[in-house]
Design a protein around this motif. Structure first.
Motif, PDB file in Angstrom:
ATOM      1  N   UNK A   1      73.993  33.269  79.418  1.00  0.00           N
ATOM      2  CA  UNK A   1      72.664  32.872  79.113  1.00  0.00           C
ATOM      3  C   UNK A   1      71.656  33.091  80.337  1.00  0.00           C
ATOM      4  N   UNK A   2      71.812  32.798  81.556  1.00  0.00           N
ATOM      5  CA  UNK A   2      71.125  33.223  82.704  1.00  0.00           C
ATOM      6  C   UNK A   2      70.918  34.558  82.936  1.00  0.00           C
ATOM      7  N   UNK A   3      71.742  35.509  82.463  1.00  0.00           N
ATOM      8  CA  UNK A   3      71.397  36.991  82.569  1.00  0.00           C
ATOM      9  C   UNK A   3      70.514  37.410  81.324  1.00  0.00           C
ATOM     10  N   UNK A   4      70.317  36.602  80.319  1.00  0.00           N
ATOM     11  CA  UNK A   4      69.414  36.966  79.318  1.00  0.00           C
ATOM     12  C   UNK A   4      70.069  37.941  78.553  1.00  0.00           C
ATOM     13  N   UNK A   5      71.427  37.936  78.278  1.00  0.00           N
ATOM     14  CA  UNK A   5      72.191  39.033  77.549  1.00  0.00           C
ATOM     15  C   UNK A   5      71.879  38.590  76.025  1.00  0.00           C
ATOM     16  N   UNK A   6      71.281  39.691  75.253  1.00  0.00           N
ATOM     17  CA  UNK A   6      71.050  39.497  73.896  1.00  0.00           C
ATOM     18  C   UNK A   6      71.923  40.315  72.777  1.00  0.00           C
ATOM     19  N   UNK A   7      72.727  41.167  73.603  1.00  0.00           N
ATOM     20  CA  UNK A   7      73.743  41.803  72.549  1.00  0.00           C
ATOM     21  C   UNK A   7      74.821  42.230  73.154  1.00  0.00           C
ATOM     22  N   UNK A   8      76.062  42.017  72.391  1.00  0.00           N
ATOM     23  CA  UNK A   8      77.326  42.573  72.839  1.00  0.00           C
ATOM     24  C   UNK A   8      77.852  43.763  71.848  1.00  0.00           C
ATOM     25  N   UNK A   9      77.871  44.749  72.358  1.00  0.00           N
ATOM     26  CA  UNK A   9      78.540  45.683  71.417  1.00  0.00           C
ATOM     27  C   UNK A   9      80.072  46.068  71.334  1.00  0.00           C
ATOM     28  N   UNK A  10      80.636  45.451  72.369  1.00  0.00           N
ATOM     29  CA  UNK A  10      82.154  45.346  72.280  1.00  0.00           C
ATOM     30  C   UNK A  10      82.643  44.462  73.526  1.00  0.00           C
ATOM     31  N   UNK A  11      84.025  44.051  73.487  1.00  0.00           N
ATOM     32  CA  UNK A  11      84.468  43.281  74.201  1.00  0.00           C
ATOM     33  C   UNK A  11      85.952  43.956  74.768  1.00  0.00           C
ATOM     34  N   UNK A  12      86.183  44.128  75.873  1.00  0.00           N
ATOM     35  CA  UNK A  12      87.339  44.404  76.702  1.00  0.00           C
ATOM     36  C   UNK A  12      88.296  43.555  77.231  1.00  0.00           C
ATOM     37  N   UNK A  13      89.532  43.347  76.772  1.00  0.00           N
ATOM     38  CA  UNK A  13      90.337  42.316  77.524  1.00  0.00           C
ATOM     39  C   UNK A  13      91.363  43.185  78.429  1.00  0.00           C
ATOM     40  N   UNK A  14      91.254  42.343  79.667  1.00  0.00           N
ATOM     41  CA  UNK A  14      92.176  42.819  80.616  1.00  0.00           C
ATOM     42  C   UNK A  14      93.748  42.311  80.172  1.00  0.00           C
TER      43      UNK A  14
END
Length: 205
Positions: free
Chosen positions: A1-14
């Protein structure tokens, strides 16, 4: 929220420790923005655990009541087998988190290796030529599953990235004192990462 992220194209899990996966439900809001499933990438063991613990995210039962759950598609990945998404080639790399093998990721000149206490030689070779490395550096005292900051600095010097930022940092660490120590002991660009850090790479932030 603080970074203003508006879109996530994918998630990578370690890996699937709680501090890395417990926020999975928050991906639901990005489904509304994308209006499509979000692909999730994980190794075989991590994928199995994600399905077990968060099965409602990957297959919605017709009997499910209430608001819709996150809509995710699970994609299996393997160490040293590159994948391409959002215009980036990503190389999954194995590192050791105590006795467990987890994944680090290389994105061209940038690599992310959190939660690790050892790096195999094949992975070390695959990390050569980096502009920037994000590396686990928990605290100065030793820990069984994380690099101490001295250990992290030693590996950073071996890898030879132009910049190294330590992450997964304990409350025991005074950033300014640690950064001064890195400059004095190693004469290299090694420092503690911090919330809100923005890294510029070849014209990209």
């Amino acid at each position: 929220l603080r970074a203003g992220l508006r879109r996530i194209d994918a998630m990578l899990y370690t890996h699937t420790h709680a501090d890395h996966i417990a926020g999975i439900d928050d991906l639901r809001g990005f489904n509304f923005i994308r209006n499509e499933p979000i692909p999730v990438y994980a190794g075989a063991e991590s994928a199995a655990e994600l399905r077990q613990r968060f099965g409602y995210c990957f297959t919605t039962s017709p009997d499910y009541e209430g608001g819709s759950p996150p809509d995710l598609t699970l994609q299996l990945i393997e160490p040293f087998r590159p994948l391409l998404f959002a215009g980036f080639e990503v190389l999954p790399l194995p590192v050791m988190h105590g006795s467990a093998q987890v994944l680090a990721f290389r994105f061209g000149p940038f690599a992310y290796a959190t939660d690790c206490s050892a790096i195999p030689e094949q992975t070390m070779a695959a990390l050569s030529g980096l502009e920037c490395l994000i590396l686990d550096g928990l605290r100065e005292r030793e820990h069984p599953t994380h690099f101490s900051q001295s250990e992290a600095a030693e590996f950073a010097m071996r890898i030879g990235a132009k910049q190294t930022f330590l992450t997964h940092i304990s409350h025991e660490v005074d950033h300014e004192r640690a950064n001064n120590g890195f400059r004095s002991a190693w004469q290299a660009d090694i420092q503690c990462a911090y919330d809100g850090l923005v890294i510029e790479l070849a014209g990209r932030a």
